[in-house]
Scaffold this active site. Structure first.
Site, PDB file in Angstrom:
ATOM      1  N   LYS A   1       0.887  -0.036  -6.191  1.00 21.07           N
ATOM      2  CA  LYS A   1      -0.278  -0.705  -5.611  1.00 21.07           C
ATOM      3  C   LYS A   1      -0.628  -1.971  -6.373  1.00 21.07           C
ATOM      4  O   LYS A   1      -1.112  -2.943  -5.798  1.00 21.07           O
ATOM      5  CB  LYS A   1      -1.491   0.238  -5.574  1.00 21.07           C
ATOM      6  CG  LYS A   1      -1.263   1.533  -4.829  1.00 21.07           C
ATOM      7  CD  LYS A   1      -0.622   1.345  -3.467  1.00 21.07           C
ATOM      8  CE  LYS A   1      -0.153   2.663  -2.884  1.00 21.07           C
ATOM      9  NZ  LYS A   1       1.094   3.181  -3.449  1.00 21.07           N
TER      10      LYS A   1
ATOM     11  N   GLY B   1      15.939   4.370   3.292  1.00 20.39           N
ATOM     12  CA  GLY B   1      14.745   5.156   3.557  1.00 20.39           C
ATOM     13  C   GLY B   1      13.636   4.262   4.064  1.00 20.39           C
ATOM     14  O   GLY B   1      13.160   3.379   3.342  1.00 20.39           O
TER      15      GLY B   1
ATOM     16  N   VAL C   1       7.311   5.929   3.717  1.00 25.30           N
ATOM     17  CA  VAL C   1       6.179   5.285   3.045  1.00 25.30           C
ATOM     18  C   VAL C   1       6.622   4.488   1.823  1.00 25.30           C
ATOM     19  O   VAL C   1       6.260   3.315   1.664  1.00 25.30           O
ATOM     20  CB  VAL C   1       5.131   6.344   2.633  1.00 25.30           C
ATOM     21  CG1 VAL C   1       4.006   5.701   1.835  1.00 25.30           C
ATOM     22  CG2 VAL C   1       4.571   7.047   3.870  1.00 25.30           C
ATOM     23  N   ILE C   2       7.423   5.106   0.943  1.00 23.62           N
ATOM     24  CA  ILE C   2       7.858   4.406  -0.276  1.00 23.62           C
ATOM     25  C   ILE C   2       8.685   3.189   0.077  1.00 23.62           C
ATOM     26  O   ILE C   2       8.510   2.096  -0.488  1.00 23.62           O
ATOM     27  CB  ILE C   2       8.651   5.365  -1.188  1.00 23.62           C
ATOM     28  CG1 ILE C   2       7.768   6.521  -1.648  1.00 23.62           C
ATOM     29  CG2 ILE C   2       9.210   4.617  -2.399  1.00 23.62           C
ATOM     30  CD1 ILE C   2       8.512   7.596  -2.416  1.00 23.62           C
TER      31      ILE C   2
ATOM     32  N   ARG D   1      11.403  13.075  -1.953  1.00 25.41           N
ATOM     33  CA  ARG D   1      11.338  13.711  -3.255  1.00 25.41           C
ATOM     34  C   ARG D   1      11.516  15.218  -3.110  1.00 25.41           C
ATOM     35  O   ARG D   1      11.287  15.786  -2.032  1.00 25.41           O
ATOM     36  CB  ARG D   1       9.989  13.391  -3.936  1.00 25.41           C
ATOM     37  CG  ARG D   1       9.753  11.910  -4.123  1.00 25.41           C
ATOM     38  CD  ARG D   1       8.436  11.610  -4.815  1.00 25.41           C
ATOM     39  NE  ARG D   1       8.406  12.089  -6.184  1.00 25.41           N
ATOM     40  CZ  ARG D   1       8.928  11.446  -7.226  1.00 25.41           C
ATOM     41  NH1 ARG D   1       9.526  10.279  -7.060  1.00 25.41           N
ATOM     42  NH2 ARG D   1       8.849  11.954  -8.438  1.00 25.41           N
TER      43      ARG D   1
ATOM     44  N   ASP E   1       3.309  19.001  -5.852  1.00 25.95           N
ATOM     45  CA  ASP E   1       4.612  18.783  -5.230  1.00 25.95           C
ATOM     46  C   ASP E   1       5.568  19.964  -5.340  1.00 25.95           C
ATOM     47  O   ASP E   1       6.602  19.970  -4.671  1.00 25.95           O
ATOM     48  CB  ASP E   1       5.286  17.543  -5.855  1.00 25.95           C
ATOM     49  CG  ASP E   1       4.597  16.249  -5.468  1.00 25.95           C
ATOM     50  OD1 ASP E   1       3.584  16.310  -4.744  1.00 25.95           O
ATOM     51  OD2 ASP E   1       5.058  15.171  -5.896  1.00 25.95           O
TER      52      ASP E   1
ATOM     53  N   HIS F   1     -23.322  -4.081  10.812  1.00 22.10           N
ATOM     54  CA  HIS F   1     -22.644  -5.166  11.519  1.00 22.10           C
ATOM     55  C   HIS F   1     -22.824  -6.477  10.750  1.00 22.10           C
ATOM     56  O   HIS F   1     -23.913  -6.751  10.254  1.00 22.10           O
ATOM     57  CB  HIS F   1     -23.237  -5.314  12.926  1.00 22.10           C
ATOM     58  CG  HIS F   1     -22.709  -6.500  13.672  1.00 22.10           C
ATOM     59  ND1 HIS F   1     -21.486  -6.492  14.304  1.00 22.10           N
ATOM     60  CD2 HIS F   1     -23.234  -7.738  13.883  1.00 22.10           C
ATOM     61  CE1 HIS F   1     -21.269  -7.657  14.881  1.00 22.10           C
ATOM     62  NE2 HIS F   1     -22.324  -8.441  14.635  1.00 22.10           N
TER      63      HIS F   1
END
Length: 479
Positions: free
Chosen positions: A61, A194, A197-198, A286, A326, A458
């Site tokens: 990021k 790939g 996302v990555i 992964r 994970d 707004h």
């Protein structure tokens, strides 16, 4: 640390592990958090934060932010009447800034460990059976091997990059996510294996800085887990920006060359393609990291995919042994792991820990961003569930027009009978921030009418969420 007894021992100091350890400390439990990976620590010592903080979410990021600023200066500011000439990129400084952000955050975690009385043990952990009611954890570092004892163990050892058969990662020419964050020069031609996302995030970084980027993927469908409208919009946007895609391919080999590498594959039509590039990034997902934990010493087995089986509260089949993040089922997301860590520690402390797996947001941090929470239209259709859909484009939003960033939309799916919000999908430059309101709506079982009756400031981008909610009943006010 030898022979010390703890209420909780956390194996792994990543997004799930360090948060679990801090929460255990807050609850008054004696806790140790163990980490072996040094990542890019200048001292070569293990440090907290795991893949996400050290070589994943946070550094990527940082680079996305830097590359976006450069891209805006070169291509985006002229429409605002701001012309900047001779803009240049200092890759070394960009990488140094990224590293400084990571170092600051890892030091912050170590401070939080001290604040919450967490023993941070820099060693490799190995389960070594039981003695009475306590589990034995063997610790080894460069100088010694010792043992500690735990009433409860939380396995949070994370994941590692999935390997591509026959391809050797050298993190020089052929890289995984680690090497992809430390390029010293901008490659003229880059292939990313790939298109998930990555791949999209890293591809965006280097495309903005001047690389010719090609993403190839064995999957014929782009972003198959996203809502079809999101996938269509993102593919259109990424292609317009200059990223090249070849989907549904069969990779044959990746061979290092004197000046880079050649990626050979067959496209979806069976045509042979040989793509010469300077760098290759392998980003095909992964897999759980459980090797070396010696799980068999306590009778714990992994499943056929390498995950540790757990129930909805992250309990394994063994008493007082939990696994999070994970290494267990579900999306490999840092915030999902953190929530599981909090839940488990609260359960250990006798509280009612909880994670709502139906309200976990997903984000892709490209430009525009994509974010969603809840069910996709495809999922609801497959399940045979009747639903209503509302959609509002940012091309009709005043703030987006003012920013000059009108790509994307908000899409809300609600139950046809009850009007309960089932899913929210956003493509926009600030989708990652707007998804918070949608996640809260799902968590509190809001209806689309509930969102539509909330006064939104707004002019703001998130007014589009309200408009999409109103559109569920066909009464959007600005389209």
């Amino acid at each position: 640390m030898a022979d010390k007894e703890y209420d909780v021992v956390v194996i792994g100091a990543g997004s799930g592990g360090y948060i679990a350890a801090i929460r255990a400390g807050q609850l008054g439990l004696s806790v140790a958090c163990i980490e072996a990976n040094s990542y890019a620590d200048p001292r070569g010592e293990p440090r907290p934060g795991g893949t996400c903080l050290n070589v994943g979410c946070i550094p990527s990021k940082a680079l996305l932010a830097s590359s976006h600023l450069y891209d805006e200066i070169v291509h985006g500011t002229a429409k605002h009447g701001i012309v900047a000439e001779n803009a240049a990129v200092d890759i070394q400084k960009m990488v140094e800034r990224k590293d400084a952000v990571v170092t600051k955050m890892t030091k912050g975690i170590e401070y939080l460990f001290k604040k919450n009385k967490v023993d941070f043990l820099k060693a490799r952990a190995k389960l070594a059976g039981k003695t009475g009611e306590l589990y034995v954890v063997e610790l080894s570092d460069a100088t010694a091997t010792t043992k500690i004892f735990a009433k409860n163990i939380i396995i949070a050892s994370g994941s590692k990059p999935r390997q591509l058969s026959g391809v050797v990662i050298d993190n020089d020419v052929i890289c995984d996510n680690v090497g992809a964050l430390d390029f010293t020069e901008i490659p003229k031609r880059l292939c990313i294996v790939g298109a998930g996302v990555i791949g999209l995030e890293l591809g965006s970084v280097w495309r903005r800085l001047g690389s010719e980027v090609t993403l190839i993927d064995s999957m014929a469908n782009f972003l198959p887990s996203a809502d079809a409208d999101v996938a269509k919009e993102m593919l259109k946007s990424m292609t317009r920006q200059g990223l090249k895609f070849d989907l549904g391919v069969t990779i044959e080999q990746i061979l290092p060359e004197p000046e880079g590498a050649t990626v050979s594959y067959r496209d979806r039509d069976g045509k042979s393609v040989h793509l010469p590039v300077e760098k290759v990034i392998v980003a095909i997902g992964r897999v759980p990291a459980t090797e070396g934990l010696n799980l068999e010493a306590i009778g714990l087995q992994i499943d056929e995919r390498g995950y540790i089986p757990v129930d909805e509260r992250c309990r394994t089949v063994l008493p007082h042994i939990f696994a999070i993040g994970d290494v267990v089922r579900g999306p490999m997301l840092a915030h999902k792991a953190s929530e599981e860590g909090v839940m488990v520690c609260e359960i250990i402390a006798g509280q009612a820990g909880h994670v709502n797996y139906d309200a976990i947001p997903f984000v892709i941090y490209t430009s525009p961003e994509a974010a969603w929470v809840g069910k996709t239209e495809q999922e609801l259709t497959r399940a045979g569930r009747s639903f209503k859909a509302g959609k509002f484009p940012f091309s009709a939003n005043g703030r987006a027009l003012g920013h000059g960033e009108t790509e994307g939309f908000v899409k809300i799916l609600a139950d046809a009978a009850s009007d309960r919000v089932l899913g929210v999908h956003i493509v926009n430059s600030a989708a990652s921030e707007m998804i918070g309101e949608a996640t809260m709506a799902l968590e509190f079982q809001a209806s689309s009418e509930d969102i539509g009756r909330i006064c939104h400031a707004h002019p703001t981008l998130y007014e589009a969420v309200r408009e999409a909610a109103l559109d569920v009943e066909g009464r959007a006010l600005n389209i």
